[in-house]
Design an enzyme around this catalytic site. Structure first.
Site, mmCIF file in Angstrom:
data_model
loop_
_atom_site.group_PDB
_atom_site.id
_atom_site.type_symbol
_atom_site.label_atom_id
_atom_site.label_comp_id
_atom_site.label_asym_id
_atom_site.label_seq_id
_atom_site.Cartn_x
_atom_site.Cartn_y
_atom_site.Cartn_z
ATOM 1 N N CYS A 1 7.289 -5.604 15.215
ATOM 2 C CA CYS A 1 7.089 -4.808 16.144
ATOM 3 C C CYS A 1 5.611 -5.054 16.792
ATOM 4 O O CYS A 1 4.643 -4.969 15.825
ATOM 5 C CB CYS A 1 7.179 -3.286 15.792
ATOM 6 N N CYS B 1 6.918 -7.028 6.414
ATOM 7 C CA CYS B 1 7.994 -6.389 7.330
ATOM 8 C C CYS B 1 8.569 -7.626 8.365
ATOM 9 O O CYS B 1 7.610 -8.328 8.820
ATOM 10 C CB CYS B 1 7.570 -5.393 8.157
ATOM 11 N N CYS C 1 2.329 -2.543 15.519
ATOM 12 C CA CYS C 1 2.508 -2.304 14.030
ATOM 13 C C CYS C 1 1.589 -3.323 13.272
ATOM 14 O O CYS C 1 1.935 -4.506 13.276
ATOM 15 C CB CYS C 1 3.735 -2.207 13.585
ATOM 16 N N GLU D 1 0.924 -1.243 0.127
ATOM 17 C CA GLU D 1 0.067 0.036 -0.108
ATOM 18 C C GLU D 1 0.898 1.103 0.125
ATOM 19 O O GLU D 1 2.035 1.153 0.527
ATOM 20 C CB GLU D 1 -0.947 0.071 1.165
ATOM 21 N N LEU E 1 12.002 5.340 17.645
ATOM 22 C CA LEU E 1 12.662 4.845 19.273
ATOM 23 C C LEU E 1 11.464 4.234 19.988
ATOM 24 O O LEU E 1 11.578 3.079 20.505
ATOM 25 C CB LEU E 1 13.196 6.152 19.929
ATOM 26 N N CYS F 1 3.661 8.489 1.128
ATOM 27 C CA CYS F 1 4.104 7.499 2.050
ATOM 28 C C CYS F 1 4.139 6.268 1.240
ATOM 29 O O CYS F 1 3.172 5.788 0.909
ATOM 30 C CB CYS F 1 3.216 7.336 3.133
ATOM 31 N N GLU G 1 10.618 -2.341 6.261
ATOM 32 C CA GLU G 1 11.806 -1.729 7.069
ATOM 33 C C GLU G 1 12.758 -1.225 5.911
ATOM 34 O O GLU G 1 13.495 -2.171 5.419
ATOM 35 C CB GLU G 1 12.441 -2.802 7.973
ATOM 36 N N CYS H 1 -0.330 5.827 10.136
ATOM 37 C CA CYS H 1 1.015 5.444 10.732
ATOM 38 C C CYS H 1 0.600 3.912 11.222
ATOM 39 O O CYS H 1 -0.192 3.645 12.139
ATOM 40 C CB CYS H 1 1.394 6.053 11.463
HETATM 41 N N1 SAH Z 1 9.988 0.281 9.457
HETATM 42 C C1 SAH Z 1 10.238 1.556 9.537
HETATM 43 C C2 SAH Z 1 8.872 2.349 8.745
HETATM 44 C C3 SAH Z 1 7.625 2.001 9.446
HETATM 45 S S1 SAH Z 1 6.349 2.666 9.555
HETATM 46 C C4 SAH Z 1 10.253 2.089 10.982
HETATM 47 O O1 SAH Z 1 9.963 1.307 11.976
HETATM 48 O O2 SAH Z 1 10.534 3.209 11.025
HETATM 49 C C5 SAH Z 1 6.525 4.408 10.343
HETATM 50 C C6 SAH Z 1 6.211 4.573 11.644
HETATM 51 O O3 SAH Z 1 4.993 4.393 11.957
HETATM 52 C C7 SAH Z 1 7.274 4.171 12.608
HETATM 53 O O4 SAH Z 1 7.844 4.958 13.427
HETATM 54 C C8 SAH Z 1 6.456 2.951 13.156
HETATM 55 O O5 SAH Z 1 7.053 2.626 14.380
HETATM 56 C C9 SAH Z 1 5.233 3.794 13.479
HETATM 57 N N2 SAH Z 1 4.043 2.804 13.837
HETATM 58 C C10 SAH Z 1 3.861 1.617 13.477
HETATM 59 N N3 SAH Z 1 2.771 1.362 13.825
HETATM 60 C C11 SAH Z 1 2.117 2.104 14.511
HETATM 61 C C12 SAH Z 1 0.880 2.373 15.188
HETATM 62 N N4 SAH Z 1 -0.096 1.281 15.304
HETATM 63 N N5 SAH Z 1 0.554 3.610 15.558
HETATM 64 C C13 SAH Z 1 1.487 4.516 15.420
HETATM 65 N N6 SAH Z 1 2.608 4.533 15.035
HETATM 66 C C14 SAH Z 1 3.049 3.286 14.275
#
Ligand code: SAH
Length: 372
Positions: free
Chosen positions: A135, A131, A138, A111, A244, A124, A187, A362
């Site tokens: 995490c 991935c 996510c 997407e 972070l 975006c 990632e 996000c």
């Molecule tokens: N793999 C990369 C890009 C991922 S998405 C990374 O981790 O940075 C971009 C951002 O959205 C990241 O900071 C991720 O931690 C955040 N994110 C993921 N799931 C989320 C959620 N459920 N709510 C808010 N932010 C989220």
């Protein structure tokens, strides 16, 4: 010890086994010229194709009237093969937020999201189907990794947004894509070579590339330290965002499992190295999760880690994903967290959460066949 053989017929048939076809946007200008020469064409045809794709935003041979009619089909078949097919479009915010579900040649689904603001248009993009970082908060992290996208599959998401903007398909009149964030599925630093090539195609001046400023491109990472160091040495001025989400290893080991390999201080040291090499402020991403990482003491610990550094904190209200036990911080608690950072001189903003209604915010991107 030999691994047990899979019974014949039970081998999983799924995306990720073959490589996407080669495309103009995978290649730098020299490699494009070599590719057309191999086809028995004069090398300047490579620049003509690039002008169509990157400059005029078309991959339709019928519009390439400066190419001999007899050669158009062969050239486009060899260098502009269809890579991603739009499977579904959803929009909200009066049509200014648009999510596209793409199907790749092998059925892999990814997407991308276009967001039009008064002063900018941000794409975006996804860098992987699924991935592997796992995490737990996510949505994409729950899918596991299907495969890396090719550079051209990444670039094509930006191309499609740029084409929609140029054609005036997004309310607000025709315009351009000004920003690209690698914050979709995947990632990016785990798919380093393709992401780097995509960054070059996106930022090379038109018509060699899409001509978007390097400073307007953000690569977001969980914190793959060797790849951050490598990116710092590329001589680019793209922005780095580090997800972070916790200032302490105990909690970050759980929220961002790769922290078990590279700890908070190692990730931040790499980030400061990136800031020193590029002169660019690093974005520290922090999803606010109720009663998990939003305590006042964690705000203070975060401020202590960032004090005096070239950093900016982006607080993201957690977008709860289906089945998750977590939810967004209480607004009062989030305000207190922000105030504690600001009081210690840390630049901090709250990320807007466009696209929640269409699961396009996000952490919500989780393309599955069920959706298709
Ligand atoms: N793999 C990369 C890009 C991922 S998405 C990374 O981790 O940075 C971009 C951002 O959205 C990241 O900071 C991720 O931690 C955040 N994110 C993921 N799931 C989320 C959620 N459920 N709510 C808010 N932010 C989220």
């Amino acid at each position: 010890m030999a691994s047990p053989a899979l019974p014949i017929g039970l081998a999983p048939v799924r995306p990720g086994r073959a490589r996407p076809p080669r495309h103009l946007a995978d290649l730098d200008p020299a490699a494009r010229r070599a590719a057309v020469t191999e086809l028995g064409q004069p090398s300047f045809r490579a620049d003509q194709l690039a002008r169509h794709y990157f400059g005029r935003l078309t991959d339709d041979p019928a519009q390439m009237t400066d190419l001999p009619a007899a050669d158009r089909a062969a050239l486009t078949a060899a260098l502009l093969p269809p890579l991603l097919t739009a499977q579904r479009e959803q929009s909200c915010d009066g049509g200014t937020t648009r999510k596209t579900l793409w199907r790749a040649f092998d059925g892999a689904l990814v997407e991308s999201v276009l967001m039009r603001y008064p002063d900018r248009v941000t794409m975006c993009v996804s860098s992987q189907a699924g991935c592997g970082m796992a995490c737990p908060f996510c949505a994409t992290g729950q899918l596991g990794l299907t495969r890396n996208l090719s550079a051209a599959e990444i670039v094509h998401q930006v191309f499609a947004g740029a084409r929609a903007m140029a054609a005036g398909l997004v309310p607000g009149g025709s315009g351009r894509v000004s920003n690209v964030v690698f914050m979709g599925m995947g990632e990016p630093l785990a798919n380093y070579t393709s992401v780097l090539a995509a960054v070059r195609r996106i930022t090379d001046p038109a018509p060699a590339g899409l001509g978007i400023s390097q400073r307007s491109v953000t690569v977001s990472t969980v914190g793959l330290v060797p790849a951050i160091n490598r990116l710092a040495a590329e001589g680019l001025s793209v922005r780095l965002a580090v997800s972070l989400h916790a200032p302490d290893d105990l909690l970050r080991d759980e929220l961002v499992p790769v922290n078990r390999r590279w700890k908070v201080t190692e990730v931040l040291d790499a980030a400061w190295g990136y800031a020193a090499a590029t002169g660019r402020r690093v974005s520290i991403e922090y999803a606010m999760i109720r009663d998990v990482n939003d305590q006042a003491w964690r705000a203070d610990a975060l401020a202590a880690l960032l004090a005096g550094r070239l950093a900016h904190v982006n607080l993201i209200p957690l977008n709860p994903t289906p089945g998750s036990r977590w939810t967004a911080s209480d607004p009062g608690v989030a305000a207190e967290f922000l105030a504690r950072l600001a009081a210690r001189g840390i630049p901090v903003t709250v990320r807007d959460t466009r696209g929640t209604q269409i699961d396009g915010a996000c952490g919500q991107l989780a393309a599955t066949t069920e959706q298709a």
